[in-house]
Design a protein around this motif. Structure first.
Motif, PDB file in Angstrom:
ATOM      1  N   HIS A   1      49.152  35.582  41.769  1.00  0.00           N
ATOM      2  CA  HIS A   1      48.783  34.948  43.027  1.00  0.00           C
ATOM      3  C   HIS A   1      49.757  35.367  44.136  1.00  0.00           C
ATOM      4  O   HIS A   1      50.952  35.440  43.924  1.00  0.00           O
TER       5      HIS A   1
ATOM      6  N   LYS B   1      39.593  37.369  45.444  1.00  0.00           N
ATOM      7  CA  LYS B   1      39.596  36.266  44.486  1.00  0.00           C
ATOM      8  C   LYS B   1      39.214  36.785  43.114  1.00  0.00           C
ATOM      9  O   LYS B   1      38.330  37.615  42.977  1.00  0.00           O
TER      10      LYS B   1
ATOM     11  N   GLU C   1      42.028  38.678  51.693  1.00  0.00           N
ATOM     12  CA  GLU C   1      42.207  38.086  50.377  1.00  0.00           C
ATOM     13  C   GLU C   1      41.154  38.580  49.409  1.00  0.00           C
ATOM     14  O   GLU C   1      40.067  38.983  49.808  1.00  0.00           O
TER      15      GLU C   1
ATOM     16  N   SER D   1      45.955  39.050  50.070  1.00  0.00           N
ATOM     17  CA  SER D   1      46.379  37.952  49.209  1.00  0.00           C
ATOM     18  C   SER D   1      45.465  37.851  48.006  1.00  0.00           C
ATOM     19  O   SER D   1      44.243  37.869  48.134  1.00  0.00           O
ATOM     20  N   ILE D   2      46.077  37.742  46.834  1.00  0.00           N
ATOM     21  CA  ILE D   2      45.332  37.594  45.591  1.00  0.00           C
ATOM     22  C   ILE D   2      45.256  36.101  45.285  1.00  0.00           C
ATOM     23  O   ILE D   2      46.272  35.419  45.232  1.00  0.00           O
ATOM     24  N   LEU D   3      44.033  35.613  45.135  1.00  0.00           N
ATOM     25  CA  LEU D   3      43.816  34.215  44.779  1.00  0.00           C
ATOM     26  C   LEU D   3      43.276  34.178  43.365  1.00  0.00           C
ATOM     27  O   LEU D   3      42.284  34.817  43.052  1.00  0.00           O
ATOM     28  N   VAL D   4      43.948  33.455  42.492  1.00  0.00           N
ATOM     29  CA  VAL D   4      43.560  33.379  41.086  1.00  0.00           C
ATOM     30  C   VAL D   4      42.989  31.990  40.815  1.00  0.00           C
ATOM     31  O   VAL D   4      43.654  30.986  41.031  1.00  0.00           O
ATOM     32  N   GLY D   5      41.724  31.971  40.369  1.00  0.00           N
ATOM     33  CA  GLY D   5      41.063  30.698  40.069  1.00  0.00           C
ATOM     34  C   GLY D   5      40.931  30.499  38.564  1.00  0.00           C
ATOM     35  O   GLY D   5      41.043  31.442  37.789  1.00  0.00           O
TER      36      GLY D   5
ATOM     37  N   VAL E   1      40.518  42.123  38.995  1.00  0.00           N
ATOM     38  CA  VAL E   1      40.187  42.100  40.406  1.00  0.00           C
ATOM     39  C   VAL E   1      40.495  43.481  40.978  1.00  0.00           C
ATOM     40  O   VAL E   1      41.405  44.165  40.505  1.00  0.00           O
TER      41      VAL E   1
ATOM     42  N   GLN F   1      48.306  33.462  36.663  1.00  0.00           N
ATOM     43  CA  GLN F   1      48.716  32.696  37.840  1.00  0.00           C
ATOM     44  C   GLN F   1      49.853  33.366  38.611  1.00  0.00           C
ATOM     45  O   GLN F   1      49.949  33.218  39.823  1.00  0.00           O
TER      46      GLN F   1
END
Length: 135
Positions: A106, A29, A27, A129-133, A36, A103
Motif C-alpha cells: 500500500h 487498486k 491510484e 498510489s497502490i490501494l490494497v483491498g 496489479v 498490505q
C-alpha cells in the motif's frame, strides 16, 4: 531590367519536442493476494545520439526503497520475484506488475529512468498510489 529581392530570415527557436514526462494513474487498486498493473508511459528530450541502454527503476516513497530494478539484488527483499516490467522501456512503456499483493504494498510509488549514453531522471512528482483491498 533590375529586380529587387527582399530576403527575410525567420529565426526559429528550437523547442523541446518532448520533455521529461510520465503518465501514471493517481491510484491503482488490487485485491490482497492478487496482482496489479500500474500502466506507465514516459518521454524524454530527444538525445543527440542513440541511447545505449535503458534501466527502469520503481521506488516506493516509504524510505525511497527500490521495489523494481532489472538487477534483482537491488530490489527490497519483500518485493523480489514479485515485481516486473510488463512494458518495453525502449518503446517508452514503463508499466509495472506487482504480484501477490500484500498490505505492505500500500502507498505511493514512482518511476525513474536511466538512459545509457544520455541521461537519467526521477519522476518523483508523479506518484501512483497502490490501494490494497481485502478479498
Amino acid at each position: 531590367i533590375s529586380s529587387h529581392f527582399a530576403v527575410q530570415f525567420i529565426t526559429v527557436t528550437p523547442t523541446e519536442t518532448s520533455l521529461w514526462t510520465v503518465k501514471v494513474p493517481n491510484e491503482v487498486k488490487g485485491l490482497l493476494g492478487s496482482c496489479v498493473v500500474i500502466p506507465c508511459s514516459y518521454d524524454y528530450p530527444n538525445p543527440q545520439q542513440t541511447p545505449t541502454s535503458f534501466t527502469g527503476i520503481w521506488r516506493n516513497t516509504k524510505g525511497d526503497q527500490v521495489i523494481y530494478h532489472s538487477v534483482e539484488s537491488k530490489i527490497l527483499e519483500q518485493y523480489q520475484r514479485r515485481t516486473k516490467l510488463v512494458g518495453k522501456l525502449e518503446e517508452k512503456n514503463c508499466s509495472l506488475m506487482i504480484e501477490n499483493l500484500n498490505q505492505n504494498d500500500h502507498g505511493p510509488v514512482h518511476f525513474r529512468i536511466e538512459i545509457g549514453g544520455y541521461d537519467s531522471f526521477s519522476y518523483s512528482h508523479y506518484k501512483a498510489s497502490i490501494l490494497v483491498g481485502g478479498k
